[in-house]
Design a protein around this motif. Structure first.
Motif, short mmCIF file in Angstrom:
data_model
loop_
_atom_site.label_atom_id
_atom_site.label_comp_id
_atom_site.label_asym_id
_atom_site.label_seq_id
_atom_site.Cartn_x
_atom_site.Cartn_y
_atom_site.Cartn_z
N ASP A 181 1.00 -0.99 0.08
CA ASP A 181 0.01 -0.20 0.09
C ASP A 181 0.95 1.37 0.04
N PRO A 182 0.24 2.44 -0.40
CA PRO A 182 1.11 3.63 -0.54
C PRO A 182 1.91 4.00 0.83
N ALA A 183 1.25 4.03 2.17
CA ALA A 183 2.12 3.90 3.14
C ALA A 183 3.16 3.28 3.29
N ASP A 184 3.09 1.89 3.36
CA ASP A 184 4.11 1.16 3.25
C ASP A 184 5.34 1.34 2.20
N ALA A 185 4.91 1.65 0.94
CA ALA A 185 5.75 2.24 -0.30
C ALA A 185 6.62 3.35 0.32
N ALA A 186 6.01 4.15 1.01
CA ALA A 186 6.56 5.45 1.64
C ALA A 186 7.73 5.21 2.45
N ARG A 187 7.25 4.31 3.51
CA ARG A 187 8.29 3.95 4.39
C ARG A 187 9.44 3.07 3.87
N VAL A 188 9.20 2.26 2.83
CA VAL A 188 10.29 1.76 2.25
C VAL A 188 11.41 2.55 1.43
N THR A 189 10.67 3.46 0.82
CA THR A 189 11.46 4.54 0.17
C THR A 189 12.34 5.35 1.21
N GLU A 190 11.57 5.60 2.18
CA GLU A 190 12.48 6.59 3.23
C GLU A 190 13.45 5.82 3.79
N ALA A 191 13.30 4.46 3.96
CA ALA A 191 14.42 3.73 4.60
C ALA A 191 15.57 3.70 3.82
N ALA A 192 15.34 3.52 2.45
CA ALA A 192 16.42 3.47 1.56
C ALA A 192 17.08 4.75 1.49
N LYS A 193 16.43 5.78 1.63
CA LYS A 193 17.07 7.12 1.52
C LYS A 193 17.46 7.54 2.75
N GLY A 194 17.11 6.86 3.96
CA GLY A 194 17.64 7.45 5.38
C GLY A 194 17.19 8.64 5.77
N THR A 195 15.74 8.93 5.29
CA THR A 195 14.99 10.10 5.41
C THR A 195 14.03 10.13 6.62
N ALA A 196 14.12 9.19 7.38
CA ALA A 196 13.01 8.79 8.53
C ALA A 196 13.63 8.38 9.72
N GLY A 197 12.96 8.67 10.87
CA GLY A 197 13.41 8.03 11.96
C GLY A 197 13.99 9.16 13.27
#
Length: 728
Positions: free
Chosen positions: A282-298
């Protein structure tokens, strides 16, 4: 058919239908005529394409699916998406879809196929690949074609088939000049003959009713694909496919594919746990995966987003668990704080570990070969009047609705212009001009012509009458946008707010000397007559003492957020022309069966898959309901209950001509008439978001194309591939 994340295509239901008078619609010409109108798909597939020499030999691909299917027979009513996925990997198909959603011959099974006679009957000659054999060593041949035809012809009711289209037009199947030829003779011309025998089952599955009904439900003993069905583990919810030792084509790169049932809500956790390599998300999980790859969340990134929201949710859960545990042990304040701190530290550590794992994934995105529509139930009530349906349609800004879902995902947000095909397919042409675009004035004029006027008196129901009395408010959001949201078990629209009777409200309003047009919303939701509504909304409409209110049914599950966003925007658009909506949230499991298929709705959002053969596959969706044997009317898959004789005739003509250009023109004309009847309004092509481990190639967001299983695999060490093209 499906709404976001939930398949409903397999549900077959006959529903009682009360015919309603339809307005005469002027003769509509087909929109345009050239094949160039089909254009290209709005979004290309993203599968990280790689040449086979870059793909390692061996490996296991763990692929998330919704369920372990109840049947492996795609022609049964309870077949689902996982049934289709297995069939694509292990069974022959004469034709498969290419990246443009068009059928192409599968050379591994079929050397050629063509119409060799048209008079006095249509005859198709199939020439099979001489190497094509079943996993038991037997040649694929005419006996298999004949057994499938007899099972699906509809002539023997002992076969529990879900669909017979096309097979019911075959008169006979014979061996040709040799064992590699199959002659299929049709009793009536059939334009979509390429849709047949895909997939093709062995004669031991199709040969008898018992084998058809039960033999292929739990397993497939004989297959003929790149992979074979090695294991069905229902206890652990997984299916194991292994290389077919008798496969004659390009060998599979992967040693095995393990299809694992993972609910949508748990896929991010499964990815983070490293238990799956490929999953639609789903879109929310897609955004989480993308942010993890970029290191832009947490906690250390300093940037909010879906990943940060998931951390917040995890901390809240840990805090609640700590509080409940400390209450159980009757701990004092210091102990309570210490326990809570420990829980929170553990939650943060778990979350950060998950984000580290998710860095190994990427999101591949495209548009699904399916579109979401607004369906209007024309069985009874205001929407039985074509003018009201057209008014609803003319109130909608379809571009804005598509943008609300697709623009945040970086996908093209063009609204869908056809009921029968999508951009890139031969039959596609924008037929929406037969109805017209968003036009508030025209929408209001249609409503006025149908007798719905602003400020009209509303007849109050007396105590004891149906619909009178108190109504419990659940998740209520009465507001100036004209919506009133109720739970699944709330009473029907039209009742008064909780704790009040109609006479109570009438007395309160009379104290001001003002008259209200009410329908049972939250207190204060409706302004006095003559008061301008905020946001440009029109005053409430009424006719014959009844307010114009439509029951809008939406699913409430976690995977349906985008549908609820669209539903909210639709309600606001309708409020601007004076149409009120009662938005009813219902559980996912009952949404389609108990509401859409049974006709318990006025407005609903759900999706239909695109087909390379719309004359065959779309006809039951738009056909006019007909009398059933029990005296009711069968709607087939036309859950809007809106159909016309002209549309049926155009489908019949398109099916019966072997001239591809003529068939395409007839389908486009049919689509124009479907638009004009305004039973359903296509909105947008659904997003396809797939999380894939970064070194997985030739797999991901496939778009239209049937997956090429033999090319999937993991990159060799040190190999590099070009970046996937963008979705736009």
């Amino acid at each position: 058919m499906s709404y976001d994340g939930v398949s409903t295509r397999a549900v077959m239901r006959s529903v009682a239908f009360l015919t309603a008078g339809a307005l005469a619609v002027p003769l509509l010409a087909a929109c345009g005529g050239g094949e160039d109108e089909a254009g290209k798909p709005l979004a290309v597939q993203q599968i990280s394409p790689a040449a086979r020499d870059l793909v390692a030999d061996g490996g296991s691909l763990r692929w998330a699916v919704d369920d372990v299917p109840d049947t492996f027979n795609t022609f049964q009513a309870d077949a689902d998406a996982a049934t289709t996925r297995v069939a694509q990997a292990v069974l022959p198909a004469m034709y498969r879809l290419d990246a443009n959603g068009r059928p192409e011959r599968d050379a591994d099974y079929l050397e050629s196929a063509k119409v060799v006679e048209t008079e006095p009957q249509q005859v198709v000659l199939y020439r099979l690949n001489q190497q094509a054999v079943w996993s038991d060593g037997r040649e694929i041949g005419a006996a298999d074609f004949a057994a499938q035809w007899r099972a699906l012809s509809g002539k023997d009711s002992a076969y529990w088939t879900a669909r017979n289209a096309g097979y019911d037009r075959i008169e006979k199947v014979e061996r040709g000049a040799n064992d590699l030829e199959v002659r299929v003779t049709f009793s009536r011309p059939y334009a979509d003959w390429q849709s047949l025998f895909s997939p093709l089952y062995p004669k031991d599955v199709m040969g008898t009713p018992d084998a058809f009904n039960e033999g292929a439900r739990r397993k497939l003993r004989t297959t003929a694909g790149v992979f074979t069905l090695a294991e069905v583990d229902r206890k652990n919810d997984r299916i194991r496919l292994t290389r077919n030792a008798r496969w004659w084509g390009r060998p599979a790169k992967l040693s095995e594919i393990v299809l694992t049932a993972v609910p949508r809500a748990k896929r991010a956790a499964a990815l983070a746990a490293g238990t799956v390599d490929l999953a639609d998300i789903d879109p929310a999980d897609a955004a989480r995966v993308t942010e993890a790859a970029k290191g832009t969340a947490g906690p250390r990134a300093g940037r909010p987003g879906p990943a940060a929201n998931s951390l917040k949710a995890a901390l809240a859960k840990a805090s609640t668990a700590a509080r409940e545990e400390s209450d159980e042990y009757e701990e004092d304040g210091a102990d309570r704080r210490a326990r809570a701190a420990k829980k929170l530290r553990k939650a943060v550590a778990t979350w950060e570990k998950q984000q580290q794992t998710l860095k190994g994934f990427e999101v591949r995105k495209s548009l699904e070969p399916a579109y979401t529509q607004l369906a209007m139930n024309g069985e009874s009530g205001p929407l039985a009047d074509e003018r009201v349906r057209r008014a609803v349609a003319r109130a909608l800004d379809r571009t804005a609705l598509a943008g609300a879902v697709l623009t945040p995902l970086g996908l093209p947000a063009d609204p869908v212009g056809s009921h029968l095909a999508l951009a890139g397919q031969d039959a596609y042409a924008d037929g929406s001009g037969a109805l017209g675009g968003q036009d508030t004035a025209e929408s209001q004029a249609l409503l006025a012509d149908a007798g719905w006027v602003a400020g009209g008196p509303v007849v109050e129901k007396k105590p004891g009458e149906k619909g009178a009395g108190p109504q419990r408010e659940s998740e209520s959001e009465g507001g100036d946008d004209g919506t009133y949201i109720v739970g699944d078990d709330d009473k029907a629209p039209g009742a008064a707010p909780a704790g009040k009777t109609p006479s109570d409200d009438a007395s309160a309003h009379a104290q001001d000397g003002k008259q209200y047009a009410r329908q049972g919303g939250a207190p204060g939701a409706y302004a006095p007559k003559g008061t301008p509504a905020p946001g440009g909304a029109a005053g409430p409409l009424a006719k014959d003492g009844k307010a114009l209110s439509l029951r809008f049914v939406v699913p409430s599950g976690p995977g349906s957020e985008s549908l609820r966003v669209v539903a909210d925007r639709v309600t606001r658009m309708l409020a601007k022309v004076g149409i009120r909506t009662d938005v009813t949230k219902v559980p996912d499991e009952s949404y389609f069966k108990d509401h859409v298929a049974s006709g318990q709705y006025d407005l609903a959002l759900y999706s239909w898959p695109a087909s390379a053969f719309p004359a065959t596959d779309a006809r039951p969706i738009y056909s006019k309901p007909v009398p059933a044997a029990d005296g009711s009317l069968s709607v087939e898959q036309n859950y809007t209950r809106v159909g016309t004789d002209q549309v049926d005739q155009l489908f019949d003509q398109a099916l019966s001509t072997l001239d591809a250009d003529e068939s395409r023109a007839l389908l486009r004309k049919a689509d124009s008439r479907i638009w004009a009847a305004a039973g359903s309004i296509p909105l947008y092509q659904r997003p396809q978001l797939t999380a894939a481990v970064k070194n997985l190639v030739n797999a991901g967001a496939f778009g239209f194309q049937t997956p090429v299983f033999e090319d999937m695999g993991f990159l060799k060490k040190g190999a590099r591939v070009s970046p996937s093209p963008t979705a736009e």
